[in-house]
Every structure is written in C-alpha cells, then in structure tokens.
Design an enzyme around this catalytic site. Structure first.
Site, PDB file in Angstrom:
ATOM      1  N   GLU A 289      14.204  -4.511   2.324  1.00  0.00           N
ATOM      2  CA  GLU A 289      15.166  -4.837   1.280  1.00  0.00           C
ATOM      3  C   GLU A 289      14.601  -4.556  -0.107  1.00  0.00           C
ATOM      4  O   GLU A 289      15.311  -4.106  -0.999  1.00  0.00           O
ATOM      5  CB  GLU A 289      15.612  -6.295   1.386  1.00  0.00           C
TER       6      GLU A 289
ATOM      7  N   TYR B  22      21.180 -10.883  -4.094  1.00  0.00           N
ATOM      8  CA  TYR B  22      21.465 -10.026  -2.948  1.00  0.00           C
ATOM      9  C   TYR B  22      20.354 -10.102  -1.901  1.00  0.00           C
ATOM     10  O   TYR B  22      20.604 -10.350  -0.713  1.00  0.00           O
ATOM     11  CB  TYR B  22      21.669  -8.563  -3.369  1.00  0.00           C
TER      12      TYR B  22
ATOM     13  N   ASP C  93      26.094  -6.599  -2.270  1.00  0.00           N
ATOM     14  CA  ASP C  93      25.530  -5.481  -3.021  1.00  0.00           C
ATOM     15  C   ASP C  93      26.683  -4.560  -3.395  1.00  0.00           C
ATOM     16  O   ASP C  93      27.853  -4.920  -3.219  1.00  0.00           O
ATOM     17  CB  ASP C  93      24.490  -4.750  -2.185  1.00  0.00           C
TER      18      ASP C  93
END
Length: 265
Positions: A40, A120, A138
DNA sequence: TTCCTGCGTG
DNA sequence: CACGCGGGAA
C-alpha cells in the site's frame, strides 16, 4: 469467503466477477499486515505494473518488519529508486520501527498514527489484514462509487455512500472494487460491455479529473530525484545537478532540504 | 499531456 | 483547502 458476502445483488455479482478475474498480485496474501503495508505504501500514486518488481525485490531484501526496521537509508533508497516520492520509503521504515517495537495497531485510528499511513492506507490495511469492515476510499473507489450513484461523490457524502455500499469482508470488497476500477471502470473509456455490474450503474460517464500537476521537466522534484540517485550511488551531487542545468545555489539549497528530510547524508 | 490504489504540511 | 512531492508509461 464468498459465502460470507451479505451485500446487494450488485455486490454478489461484483465478488463473483472478482473470484474469476482478480489480478494475480504478489502482495495479495490475505491477512499478512506487513505485505499489505509495504504494498500500500508503494502503491500511493504509483501504478501497479511499476510496483510489482520493486515489491518483490523489497520483500526479498526485508522479509519481515523487524528487518525493515534495521534497513540502512542507502539500501532502502536504492531499492526504492524509480518508484518516486522517496519520503515514502523513510516513513515506511519509521512505521516498521514503531511496529517492531510496539506491535501492530489493528484499528483504523491506530494504523493512521503510523507515519505515511493516512485515511486510505489505514482503511486498506485494517480491512485486508485485520478484517475490519471499512471502505478504503482512494481515487478508484471514489470514481466507481460516483458512477454507481450517478453523480460525483466527495467528502462526507462519499464516506457515507461507501459505508452503505460495502460487503463483508470489506477487504475482499475493497480489492474487488479496486480491480474493477483499474481494469473496467477506468477513468476514460470504461469497458461497460465487460462490466459485471453495469445494470446497477447509474452513469458510467461520471468522472472528475484530478488537479493538474506542475510540469516535471525543469522542476524542483526532478532535481531532488537526481540528487537522491547520485547520493545513493555515492556519486557527485553537484555534477548531477549541473547536468540538469541547475545553478550551484539551487543545488546547494536543495541538498540542504534533502538532508533535513533524511534523504541525503 | 494524463494519470497512477495519497500523505503531510501550511 | 491547496500545494509539494517522482517518475514512468501510453
């Protein structure tokens, strides 16, 4: 896992599609928070195709959060080089140090305390690695949900719509929406003919383009990137800056800034 | 040119 | 809320 889905028909169709068409990505090992955190962090504003080889090299080098916590800046930035946004690498290592020292936060709010982990990323890790049923919002999710809704969603309204749209487990649902957004429900020219849930979509033309970025060529960012690369390879920083036609004044100012940020020794 | 699974800061 | 932050592919 698919049996656990309790959402609408749209979600049933979405998850079924994901079961058949999910992208085979190396970080998709459900329940592994470290792989999720690294991926991520790398994926923030960076395309999947560019992340894949970097992710594999990164995990080969630092298979555990404890290993990453002890990584040298030089090696860290050497492997990160090419991904962009180099400060992400330093923040990721700092997060690893915090986790190695005190264990994993498992809530969205706890995860968001980690440097480089915003709303996020915290939601993505919580849902994918810790089974928390929250939407990871997102640009993909924002666009896809806006099309389902039929008009652009943002802020609190987007949050509410997303919470009302998710299926459990949300980690699976988030990644399904992500894949749909990346492969079918694209920003422009969405492939609605291939979309498994087009019958539930209000308006596939809804799209708000992101704010335009300033030109990269000739920018401060271009110089910063060149200086970091030179530093990592033990090269001449001034030579690297001059190769871009920059003045010694600008180069020295930029080196000072990079040093303050920990990106240059 | 656009756009990419955002985040931190003023 | 606006802006800086990398760099590559199409």
């Amino acid at each position: 896992m698919i049996e656990a889905i309790t959402g609408s028909d749209r979600n049933t169709a979405l998850i079924k599609w994901y079961g058949n068409e999910a992208r085979n990505l190396p970080w998709r090992v459900f329940g592994d928070p470290y792989l999720t955190l690294v991926s991520e962090a790398m994926l923030q504003q960076t395309q999947v195709d560019r992340v894949i080889p970097k992710f594999e090299a990164f995990i080969d080098t630092w298979p555990t959060v404890e290993g990453l916590a002890r990584a040298s800046t030089n090696q860290l930035l050497a492997i990160w080089s090419g991904l962009g946004y180099n400060s992400r690498a330093l923040r990721l290592r700092e997060s690893a140090r915090i986790i190695a020292d005190g264990g994993w936060p498992t809530s969205v709010s706890g995860l968001q305390e980690l440097p480089g982990v915003g709303p996020y990323t915290a939601a993505a890790i919580a849902s994918i690695a810790f089974g928390v049923d929250v939407p990871a919002i997102d640009t993909n999710l924002k666009r896809v949900l806006s099309r389902w809704h039929g008009e652009p969603l943002s802020g609190k309204l987007l949050e509410e719509f997303a919470v009302g749209s998710i299926a459990s487990p949300a980690g699976l649902w988030n990644q399904a929406v992500m894949d749909l957004g990346a492969t079918i429900c694209r920003p422009t020219n969405p492939a609605c003919g291939d979309c498994p849930i087009s019958r539930w979509c209000a308006d596939p033309t809804v799209y708000e383009p992101p704010v335009k970025q300033s030109r990269f060529k000739g920018s401060r960012r271009e110089l910063r990137g060149a200086l970091v690369r030179a530093s990592v390879s033990n090269g001449d920083l001034y030579a690297a800056g001059e190769a871009l036609g920059r003045s010694d004044t600008e180069i020295s100012e930029t080196i000072t800034a990079l040093r303050t940020e920990g990106l240059v020794d």
